[in-house]
Design an enzyme around this catalytic site. Sequence first.
Site, PDB file in Angstrom:
ATOM      1  N   ASP A  48       0.819  -1.217   0.000  1.00 50.56           N
ATOM      2  CA  ASP A  48       0.000   0.000   0.000  1.00 50.56           C
ATOM      3  C   ASP A  48       0.852   1.267   0.000  1.00 50.56           C
ATOM      4  O   ASP A  48       2.009   1.259   0.422  1.00 50.56           O
ATOM      5  CB  ASP A  48      -0.881   0.046   1.257  1.00 50.56           C
ATOM      6  CG  ASP A  48      -2.101  -0.849   1.170  1.00 50.56           C
ATOM      7  OD1 ASP A  48      -2.199  -1.633   0.204  1.00 50.56           O
ATOM      8  OD2 ASP A  48      -2.940  -0.774   2.080  1.00 50.56           O
ATOM      9  N   HIS A  99      -5.951   2.442  -4.295  1.00 42.57           N
ATOM     10  CA  HIS A  99      -5.970   2.718  -2.850  1.00 42.57           C
ATOM     11  C   HIS A  99      -6.678   4.027  -2.544  1.00 42.57           C
ATOM     12  O   HIS A  99      -6.709   4.464  -1.387  1.00 42.57           O
ATOM     13  CB  HIS A  99      -4.534   2.749  -2.330  1.00 42.57           C
ATOM     14  CG  HIS A  99      -4.409   2.615  -0.841  1.00 42.57           C
ATOM     15  ND1 HIS A  99      -5.242   1.814  -0.074  1.00 42.57           N
ATOM     16  CD2 HIS A  99      -3.531   3.170   0.048  1.00 42.57           C
ATOM     17  CE1 HIS A  99      -4.878   1.893   1.201  1.00 42.57           C
ATOM     18  NE2 HIS A  99      -3.857   2.705   1.302  1.00 42.57           N
ATOM     19  N   HIS A 103      -4.569   9.692   0.726  1.00 40.85           N
ATOM     20  CA  HIS A 103      -4.676   8.857   1.926  1.00 40.85           C
ATOM     21  C   HIS A 103      -5.417   9.642   3.002  1.00 40.85           C
ATOM     22  O   HIS A 103      -4.844  10.109   3.981  1.00 40.85           O
ATOM     23  CB  HIS A 103      -3.286   8.443   2.415  1.00 40.85           C
ATOM     24  CG  HIS A 103      -3.278   7.146   3.155  1.00 40.85           C
ATOM     25  ND1 HIS A 103      -3.760   7.023   4.438  1.00 40.85           N
ATOM     26  CD2 HIS A 103      -2.880   5.903   2.777  1.00 40.85           C
ATOM     27  CE1 HIS A 103      -3.626   5.770   4.826  1.00 40.85           C
ATOM     28  NE2 HIS A 103      -3.101   5.054   3.835  1.00 40.85           N
ATOM     29  N   HIS A 194       3.762  -2.268   3.264  1.00 41.71           N
ATOM     30  CA  HIS A 194       3.780  -0.919   2.701  1.00 41.71           C
ATOM     31  C   HIS A 194       5.104  -0.679   1.990  1.00 41.71           C
ATOM     32  O   HIS A 194       6.162  -0.934   2.565  1.00 41.71           O
ATOM     33  CB  HIS A 194       3.580   0.128   3.799  1.00 41.71           C
ATOM     34  CG  HIS A 194       2.244   0.039   4.466  1.00 41.71           C
ATOM     35  ND1 HIS A 194       1.952  -0.923   5.421  1.00 41.71           N
ATOM     36  CD2 HIS A 194       1.112   0.771   4.311  1.00 41.71           C
ATOM     37  CE1 HIS A 194       0.693  -0.768   5.818  1.00 41.71           C
ATOM     38  NE2 HIS A 194       0.165   0.248   5.164  1.00 41.71           N
TER      39      HIS A 194
END
Length: 244
Positions: A48, A99, A103, A194
């Site tokens: 991610d 994603h 964020h 990640h």
Amino acid sequence: MLWAGATALTAAAWHIVPAASWLPGVRRVLSPGLDGRGDPGHVALTFDDGPDPLSTPYFLEELERLEARATFFVLGNRLERFPQLGRRIVDEGHELAVHGWRHERFWRPRPRGDLRDLARATDSVHRVAGTRPRWYRPPYGVLTATRLEAARRLGLRPVLWTAWGRDWTAKADADSVLAELAKRMGGGATVLLHDSDHACAPGAWHSGLEALPHLVMRCRAEGWTVGPLAEHGLLAGPAALRPS
């Protein structure tokens, strides 16, 4: 007045109830596919928060050395900044997935905003990869009703994870990452790591990178192949977690 309050509470509950799928015990029972459960002879490797020119190339180099392929859940605004890195991910045999655009939490109802942002991210991945993405993992793994509906309209399938390494913390190291993964690892699992510290502690990505070869070797020692979600044979999820 009371009726208006009750209506607001009902709307809020409708919006946030799908977020209960963040709890591993809930999604393991109600939605094995959302939990990342697939072919028992396969482990899906996912990353991610990239792409990140400071860290993602190290993961690509290690994956090439290990002859392993993975799925990268990328942020649309970062992919727009670093499209060449996104193309490198694809050219080296990996899979790009969505994603989100940024964020961000945005856990309140925002039907138009969630659809707009997810569409932007999906289009960005499509332009870089040359094919439309199949998978969506929301930031923080929090699904809401409007995020689910946006994913449905864009033809994306939400996937969270089976096992994570908690590799985003300042105290994480290879040993701690492997210990966390071991708690829920097994054939058919989807692993979350990640490849960027964009939303993590500075430099936290080193822990995942150092754990990666040990993880892959352990999987192979158990007889599990390692690869992207496209090869994982994900189980179906129940209608209960799908927006209507």
